[in-house]
Design an enzyme around this catalytic site. Structure first.
Site, mmCIF file in Angstrom:
data_model
loop_
_atom_site.group_PDB
_atom_site.id
_atom_site.type_symbol
_atom_site.label_atom_id
_atom_site.label_comp_id
_atom_site.label_asym_id
_atom_site.label_seq_id
_atom_site.Cartn_x
_atom_site.Cartn_y
_atom_site.Cartn_z
ATOM 1 N N THR A 32 44.236 37.635 64.452
ATOM 2 C CA THR A 32 45.072 38.893 64.385
ATOM 3 C C THR A 32 44.186 39.519 63.333
ATOM 4 O O THR A 32 43.437 39.289 62.530
ATOM 5 C CB THR A 32 46.326 38.505 63.945
ATOM 6 O OG1 THR A 32 47.029 37.840 64.804
ATOM 7 C CG2 THR A 32 47.387 39.680 63.714
ATOM 8 N N GLY A 33 44.191 41.191 63.669
ATOM 9 C CA GLY A 33 43.743 42.096 62.806
ATOM 10 C C GLY A 33 42.759 43.026 63.308
ATOM 11 O O GLY A 33 42.563 42.906 64.835
ATOM 12 N N SER A 34 42.047 43.974 62.830
ATOM 13 C CA SER A 34 41.267 45.046 63.384
ATOM 14 C C SER A 34 39.945 44.528 63.923
ATOM 15 O O SER A 34 39.573 44.700 65.094
ATOM 16 C CB SER A 34 40.965 45.962 62.280
ATOM 17 O OG SER A 34 40.204 45.294 61.217
ATOM 18 N N THR A 35 39.301 43.403 63.309
ATOM 19 C CA THR A 35 38.169 42.678 63.797
ATOM 20 C C THR A 35 38.516 41.896 65.035
ATOM 21 O O THR A 35 37.960 41.865 66.148
ATOM 22 C CB THR A 35 37.369 41.705 62.746
ATOM 23 O OG1 THR A 35 37.555 42.427 61.600
ATOM 24 C CG2 THR A 35 36.089 41.485 63.415
ATOM 25 N N GLY A 86 39.474 36.905 62.311
ATOM 26 C CA GLY A 86 38.841 37.546 61.006
ATOM 27 C C GLY A 86 39.118 36.819 59.686
ATOM 28 O O GLY A 86 39.978 35.796 59.884
ATOM 29 N N ALA A 87 39.058 37.640 58.727
ATOM 30 C CA ALA A 87 39.527 37.005 57.569
ATOM 31 C C ALA A 87 39.500 38.195 56.399
ATOM 32 O O ALA A 87 38.801 39.076 56.531
ATOM 33 C CB ALA A 87 38.667 35.792 56.973
ATOM 34 N N GLU A 107 48.315 31.802 62.346
ATOM 35 C CA GLU A 107 46.683 31.641 62.684
ATOM 36 C C GLU A 107 46.369 30.071 62.154
ATOM 37 O O GLU A 107 45.392 29.522 62.811
ATOM 38 C CB GLU A 107 45.954 32.725 61.533
ATOM 39 C CG GLU A 107 46.264 34.218 62.065
ATOM 40 C CD GLU A 107 45.738 35.344 61.022
ATOM 41 O OE1 GLU A 107 45.484 36.255 61.386
ATOM 42 O OE2 GLU A 107 45.780 34.752 59.914
HETATM 43 C C1 5RP Z 1 45.671 38.906 59.735
HETATM 44 C C2 5RP Z 1 44.277 38.229 59.085
HETATM 45 C C3 5RP Z 1 43.159 38.755 59.441
HETATM 46 O O1 5RP Z 1 42.132 38.086 59.928
HETATM 47 C C4 5RP Z 1 42.505 39.309 58.196
HETATM 48 O O2 5RP Z 1 43.621 40.301 57.348
HETATM 49 C C5 5RP Z 1 41.419 40.410 58.359
HETATM 50 O O3 5RP Z 1 41.621 41.618 59.141
HETATM 51 P P1 5RP Z 1 40.747 42.621 59.482
HETATM 52 O O4 5RP Z 1 39.663 41.961 60.658
HETATM 53 O O5 5RP Z 1 41.507 43.848 60.069
HETATM 54 O O6 5RP Z 1 39.720 43.008 58.494
HETATM 55 O O7 5RP Z 1 44.375 37.275 58.641
HETATM 56 O O8 5RP Z 1 46.801 38.200 59.051
#
Ligand code: 5RP
Length: 225
Positions: A32-35, A86-87, A107
């Site tokens: 989950t997330g933008s990446t 992602g992280a 996750e």
């Molecule tokens: C969501 C997460 C995402 O992996 C983390 O927040 C990174 O997000 P992004 O890719 O938008 O920087 O842990 O719960």
């Protein structure tokens, strides 16, 4: 290269990395997330090569379906070849802080089932010591104040994520100023507080590999320590 371009590059690199693992029976875990969203978009181009995906959030499930990728319930799946996510931070041992998007519990569950965990990040996420990014903790709503007091006893400053409810119907405390010298021990210690569902430290089950987008291209990182 902008941060978004680095994210795009790692998303595409992850698709190329998992391609040899795929066949018509393969189900993959998706974060989950933008990446992760960019990964999903890139994955759509090879959707004919695998059976479908398990999603770590409702938002991810929706995006997968919008591309015509089948979404499976984790309970109906024996194994996941790979989990890609992602992280918010990662350290040299590939321990992670996750949960900026609030999907940390699902996750962590999907990562636990997957044979391999590929973490996709841009270089802004690299740290020597975890803890600059506030550590998300998912909490059963009635336990919020109790858990907050216990987190203060552990040295952190919990902040209630106002107006946010997780896909599991719980709330999030974002813990600031937490000294994370032993990520595995702290992950277990926080999870032992009654009322905590889980916390955003991924140290007991770290990433197996990190693909990191940099201005010079994508680096492949393993725990070398
Ligand atoms: C969501 C997460 C995402 O992996 C983390 O927040 C990174 O997000 P992004 O890719 O938008 O920087 O842990 O719960």
């Amino acid at each position: 290269m902008t941060q978004d371009e680095m994210k795009q590059a790692v998303a595409e690199a992850a698709v190329e990395r998992i391609r040899p693992l795929l066949d018509s029976d393969t189900i993959i875990g998706v974060g989950t997330g933008s990446t992760a969203n960019l990964f999903i978009d890139a994955l759509a181009g090879i959707k004919h090569l695998f059976a479908g995906a398990v999603a770590s959030s409702e938002a991810t499930a929706e995006r997968l379906r919008s591309h015509g990728i089948d979404v499976y319930d984790l309970n109906s799946v024996d194994q996941l070849a790979v989990y890609v996510d992602g992280a918010d931070e990662f350290d040299p041992h590939l321990h992670l802080v996750k949960g900026g998007g609030g999907a940390l519990t699902r996750e962590k569950i999907v990562a636990a089932v997957a044979k391999e965990f590929i973490c996709i990040v841009d270089s802004t996420k690299k740290v020597d010591l975890l803890g600059e990014f506030p550590l998300p903790v998912e909490v059963i709503p009635m336990a919020r104040s109790h858990v907050a007091r216990e987190l203060v006893r552990l040295g952190g400053q919990p902040v209630y994520r106002e107006g946010f409810v997780t896909d599991n119907g719980n709330v999030i405390l974002d813990v600031q100023d937490m000294e994370i010298l032993d990520p595995k021990a702290l992950e277990q210690q926080i999870n032992n507080i009654v009322g905590v569902v889980t916390n955003g430290l991924f140290a007991c089950r770290p990433a197996d590999v990190v693909l990191m987008g940099t201005p010079d291209g994508v680096e492949v990182l393993h725990d070398t320590h």
